[in-house]
Design a protein around this motif. Structure first.
Motif, PDB file in Angstrom:
ATOM      1  N   UNK A 216       0.830  -1.208   0.000  1.00 25.64           N
ATOM      2  CA  UNK A 216       0.000   0.000   0.000  1.00 25.64           C
ATOM      3  C   UNK A 216       0.860   1.252   0.000  1.00 25.64           C
ATOM      4  N   UNK A 217       0.390   2.283  -0.733  1.00 19.83           N
ATOM      5  CA  UNK A 217       1.063   3.580  -0.757  1.00 19.83           C
ATOM      6  C   UNK A 217       0.793   4.334   0.539  1.00 19.83           C
ATOM      7  N   UNK A 218       1.488   5.456   0.664  1.00 20.05           N
ATOM      8  CA  UNK A 218       1.285   6.348   1.810  1.00 20.05           C
ATOM      9  C   UNK A 218      -0.155   6.862   1.788  1.00 20.05           C
ATOM     10  N   UNK A 219      -0.982   6.472   2.758  1.00 13.56           N
ATOM     11  CA  UNK A 219      -2.394   6.896   2.714  1.00 13.56           C
ATOM     12  C   UNK A 219      -2.568   8.399   2.836  1.00 13.56           C
ATOM     13  N   UNK A 220      -1.615   9.080   3.484  1.00 14.94           N
ATOM     14  CA  UNK A 220      -1.734  10.528   3.631  1.00 14.94           C
ATOM     15  C   UNK A 220      -1.513  11.244   2.302  1.00 14.94           C
ATOM     16  N   UNK A 221      -0.869  10.581   1.346  1.00 15.62           N
ATOM     17  CA  UNK A 221      -0.721  11.133   0.002  1.00 15.62           C
ATOM     18  C   UNK A 221      -1.897  10.717  -0.869  1.00 15.62           C
ATOM     19  N   UNK A 222      -2.263   9.450  -0.817  1.00 17.15           N
ATOM     20  CA  UNK A 222      -3.308   8.912  -1.693  1.00 17.15           C
ATOM     21  C   UNK A 222      -4.637   9.603  -1.455  1.00 17.15           C
ATOM     22  N   UNK A 223      -5.059   9.672  -0.200  1.00 21.28           N
ATOM     23  CA  UNK A 223      -6.400  10.174   0.087  1.00 21.28           C
ATOM     24  C   UNK A 223      -6.441  11.692   0.175  1.00 21.28           C
ATOM     25  N   UNK A 224      -5.323  12.336   0.510  1.00 18.33           N
ATOM     26  CA  UNK A 224      -5.294  13.792   0.513  1.00 18.33           C
ATOM     27  C   UNK A 224      -5.447  14.336  -0.903  1.00 18.33           C
ATOM     28  N   UNK A 225      -4.786  13.701  -1.870  1.00 14.83           N
ATOM     29  CA  UNK A 225      -4.930  14.135  -3.257  1.00 14.83           C
ATOM     30  C   UNK A 225      -6.352  13.944  -3.769  1.00 14.83           C
ATOM     31  N   UNK A 226      -7.092  12.993  -3.193  1.00 18.33           N
ATOM     32  CA  UNK A 226      -8.485  12.791  -3.572  1.00 18.33           C
ATOM     33  C   UNK A 226      -9.448  13.655  -2.779  1.00 18.33           C
ATOM     34  N   UNK A 227      -8.908  14.466  -1.871  1.00 21.18           N
ATOM     35  CA  UNK A 227      -9.760  15.325  -1.058  1.00 21.18           C
ATOM     36  C   UNK A 227     -10.553  14.561  -0.016  1.00 21.18           C
ATOM     37  N   UNK A 228     -10.026  13.426   0.451  1.00 16.83           N
ATOM     38  CA  UNK A 228     -10.736  12.596   1.419  1.00 16.83           C
ATOM     39  C   UNK A 228      -9.909  12.441   2.683  1.00 16.83           C
ATOM     40  N   UNK A 229     -10.601  12.131   3.773  1.00 14.39           N
ATOM     41  CA  UNK A 229      -9.917  11.827   5.015  1.00 14.39           C
ATOM     42  C   UNK A 229      -9.315  10.431   4.924  1.00 14.39           C
ATOM     43  N   UNK A 230      -8.239  10.212   5.668  1.00 13.35           N
ATOM     44  CA  UNK A 230      -7.597   8.905   5.672  1.00 13.35           C
ATOM     45  C   UNK A 230      -8.504   7.903   6.373  1.00 13.35           C
TER      46      UNK A 230
END
Length: 603
Positions: free
Chosen positions: A442-456
């Motif tokens: 899994x990638x860094x969730x703080x990068x993946x979901x922040x770029x999608x405008x979502x909370x981790x």
């Protein structure tokens, strides 16, 4: 004297009577034979007068034609024509040449028909022989049924005509001579470009190399296709100047279609037989057809009550918060769901040892957790962390009296499912097979979901396989299932390696170079959870070697985010200038504090 004359006279009379009787019998026999011959002659004359001579001549011609398919006797044709002309006086307009051509055409069609029937019968006989479970197989083959390759090679080899028909059938089904309509662009199978010493793969394999040298099975495959092409080009070549060699090969394309075979398009410099005169190019299409699908073996696997016990070995040093999360999932998946697992934690150092003991003690004291002294234990080593040594110590200290057990060598950052534990059992066999699953990282969730405008989301909700959430960790060999006897037979890990990485690759190479079968496959039931990676050194400020440091940096870069996501971060200001500020703020989010990363994620 008188008595002798009287005695001799009756004897002479008897001999004379016997001779006369024999003469009469002979004349009667000859008379009967003459009558029989006359009767047969009369019957023959009657038969010929009724049937005529044309049918007899035609049958003679057919017999001669069948005995010599490619030769037609001129005298036979003339005699046949005379008979036909005698029976049908109105057909005298036909010339000898026309009759000859007509007869040759009829003979050719008859020969083709018979040849086709013979070929079909051969093919049916071959199929019946291969499908017969009692057909003899190769002596070294472990299977006596459904092993068509061994049967055909030892009992009834394919003839040239049968092979040609099979290749033609597969080639016509493949996309070689004509295109095949597809539903979308994803169904198209692309080609790979190659030369004699380089391959440019369309599907990047281990290491993601965009160009590589053909080695192993790939080199053998390409060489066989080139040699077949040279054999075809040199089939009618007599002079040395007109013969093709590997030096004349320029480049080629190849691709494998799953149901038909592998296609090769090979390009050579044309040989014109004259030195110094440039020629053109010659293209050779080679095809390696696949044989029909064959069932090789059937095996019944153990059910839930009889399945093999798995001994999980976990080397650990520090990282107690992550260990707490691991134990929560282990209780749920291993102890409560699978119920056929044991866990051995090999802990290095004194720092965090008390917290690790407390975590395992809480599991033992929790009611209905499934944990007890028989399936949980912790081994403490007051040494510098070495994953190889930790796995070796855990493997040598067995549970119970059983000498050989199934081992799963695990890491604290890994999450697995109950189905993965089943695959761990299915793909291993003592002395024959080891299992090396390709883990989804899994990638860094703080990068993946922040770029999608979502909370981790919670850790369980992050376990999603997609190109935006992670990648297949095809360069990692740390997670493996194998029997203890096989692990000790190859002499385990290199324990001189300290710190991060390297020991798992060495063990993997030992199995690859041995006679063991290595099952290497993607497994959707095992995940590697993202965590910050520090490449300055291991616990206790242990310095990494140059190879370890490069591997650690590479792993860190690949684990952070996908190529596209890193691009979004790099061009964030440009994107923000042309997008809504609420969706893409002009500056990256604030860095996350290490204390926040160490907190246990909510589940």
């Amino acid at each position: 004297m008188t008595d002798e004359l009287i005695t001799g006279t009756p004897n002479r009379k008897r001999r004379a009577a016997r001779t006369e009787m024999m003469r009469l019998l002979g004349m009667r026999l000859v008379t009967r034979l003459l009558l029989l011959v006359c009767s047969l002659s009369l019957i023959s004359l009657l038969f010929l007068s009724r049937c005529g001579l044309s049918g007899l001549d035609t049958s003679a011609v057919m017999e001669e034609t069948e005995s010599q398919p490619g030769v037609v006797s001129g005298s036979t044709v003339v005699a046949n024509q005379a008979a036909v002309s005698h029976d049908n006086p109105g057909d005298n307009g036909l010339s000898y040449q026309q009759l000859l051509q007509q007869r040759e055409e009829e003979n050719r069609q008859e020969v083709e028909r018979l040849t086709a029937e013979i070929r079909a019968l051969k093919l049916q006989l071959l199929q019946l022989t291969n499908g017969n479970p009692r057909a003899p197989s190769a002596p070294d083959s472990p299977f006596t049924a459904n092993a068509n390759s061994s049967v055909s090679s030892s009992a009834s080899p394919l003839s040239n005509a049968d092979c040609a028909n099979f290749v033609k059938k597969q080639a016509m089904a493949a996309e070689i001579f004509h295109g095949i309509p597809l539903n979308n662009e994803y169904e198209l199978v692309p080609f790979n470009h190659f030369t004699y010493s380089r391959v440019y793969p369309i599907e990047l394999g281990l290491g993601k190399r965009v160009v590589e040298k053909p080695i192993g099975f790939k080199r053998k495959d390409l060489l066989e296709s080139l040699m077949k092409a040279l054999e075809t080009l040199n089939k009618n070549a007599t002079e040395k100047l007109t013969k093709y060699t590997l030096d004349d090969f320029l480049e080629g394309l190849y691709r494998g279609e799953p149901t038909t075979g592998t296609q090769y398009e090979l390009y050579f410099r044309t040989k014109n037989g004259r030195k110094g005169v440039p020629g053109g190019f010659t293209k050779v299409v080679v095809f390696r057809p696949f044989a029909p699908v064959q069932a090789i073996a059937t095996q019944t696997l153990a059910g839930p009550r009889d399945k093999e016990l798995i001994h999980i070995i976990l080397p650990l040093s520090g990282r107690t918060a992550t260990f707490q999360s691991f134990m929560d999932k282990f209780v749920k998946i291993g102890l409560k769901n699978d119920r056929r697992v044991h866990l051995t934690v090999v802990y290095f150092g004194e720092e965090g040892l008390s917290e690790a003991r407390a975590i395992m003690s809480r599991v033992l004291m929790t009611k209905n957790s499934g944990g007890n002294a028989n399936n949980l234990r912790l081994l403490a080593l007051n040494e510098t962390f070495s994953r190889g040594k930790g796995l070796r110590v855990g493997a040598e200290r067995l549970w119970g009296d059983k000498k050989d057990v199934l081992l799963f060598m695990c890491d604290v950052d890994v999450v697995f499912s109950a189905r993965f534990l089943d695959r761990c059992r299915w793909n291993t066999e003592a002395g024959r097979k080891v299992y090396y699953p390709v883990v989804f990282s899994l990638y860094n969730p703080h990068v993946v979901y922040t770029l999608q405008g979502r909370d981790v989301p919670s850790e369980n909700d992050q376990l999603v396989i997609s190109r935006d959430t992670g990648f297949w960790r095809d360069f990692g060999y740390g997670m493996t299932c194998q029997y203890r006897s096989d692990f000790l037979k190859v002499r385990g890990f290199d324990e001189d390696i300290v710190g991060w990485g390297g020991e798992d690759v060495m063990l993997y190479r030992k199995y690859v170079r041995s006679s063991m079968k290595v099952i290497r496959a993607t497994d959707p039931g095992i995940f590697h959870i993202w965590h910050p990676k520090v490449c300055s050194g291991g616990p206790g400020s242990q310095k990494l070697s140059a190879d370890q440091y490069r591997a650690c940096i590479r792993s860190r870069a690949l684990n952070e985010a996908s190529h596209a996501q890193l691009g979004f971060l790099a061009f964030r200001d440009d994107i923000a200038a042309n997008s809504s500020p609420a969706k893409y703020p002009p500056h990256p989010p604030k860095p996350i504090k290490p204390q926040q990363l160490k907190k246990k994620p909510t589940t």
